[in-house]
Write a protein that holds these residues in place. Structure first.
Motif: not given
Length: 215
Positions: A88-92, A99-102
């Protein structure tokens, strides 16, 4: 300013289910249960669930307090190092439009999940009630805890523990200080856990004050 609460690694290890996830890292303890609830069913929880109740300091750079990074041998780009798999919260690894980065701050930088500090050393202590002759051994109390905080651990054995004067070798103890600050020596570690532990453990004697203070 409130004192931080200290936890032993054993206490952290008890929270090791999907519905109750604690971890420790870099000297602090975190309750990630809300994170799991918010992302229920997400495959990216797998690594976190697998490490529930454990210390995951090896995931982090102690200097930056961020996830470890490495140079990807295929792309030459600097990326998060997650050998157990992305979480969780590690970018692809590659750009993804879906990818939701909000989410704001990643969970490992979010103080909402922090619940206390991990004890750097635990101690054994005997507490002897001189009124009832009850001899209770407390295993793995945090060396950083004051006697007032140790009293809170002892309440399950004696709800009126605050009605007693706490002494060691006949000397009144300062409840706002730790065992070490009260000059209470540590038990011989060679005997802790054995049937002879009580013979080699430091003890605190409780003397009743003739009131019934109860928490």
């Amino acid at each position: 300013m409130l004192r931080p609460k200290y936890f032993t690694s054993k206490e952290v290890s008890l929270h090791n289910t999907l519905e109750d996830i604690w971890v420790s890292y870099l000297g602090k303890v975190y309750n990630l249960t809300p994170l799991a609830e918010e992302n229920k069913g997400d495959l990216l929880l797998k690594s976190i669930i697998e490490c529930a109740g454990k210390d995951i300091s090896h995931w982090f750079d102690p200097k930056t307090k961020d996830i470890l990074r490495h140079v990807d041998p295929l792309t030459g780009c600097i990326k998060y190092y997650t050998p157990r798999g992305r979480f969780i919260h590690v970018p692809p690894p590659c750009p993804h439009t879906d990818w939701a980065n909000d989410f704001g701050r990643p969970w490992w930088k979010d103080n909402r999940y922090e619940i206390g500090l991990l004890s750097t050393k635990t101690r054994w202590i005997r507490i002897i009630n001189t009124l009832t002759s009850q001899d209770q051994r407390l295993e793995q109390v945090c060396s950083e805890e004051t006697l007032d905080e140790i009293l809170q651990r002892y309440l399950c054995y004696n709800a009126h523990a605050a009605s007693y004067t706490w002494k060691h070798n006949g000397v009144n103890l300062v409840m706002s200080k730790t065992l070490g600050e009260n000059n209470i020596p540590e038990a011989d570690e060679l005997y802790c856990g054995s049937i002879d532990c009580n013979l080699f453990s430091s003890s605190i004697s409780l003397y009743f004050n003739y009131d019934l203070t109860e928490f």
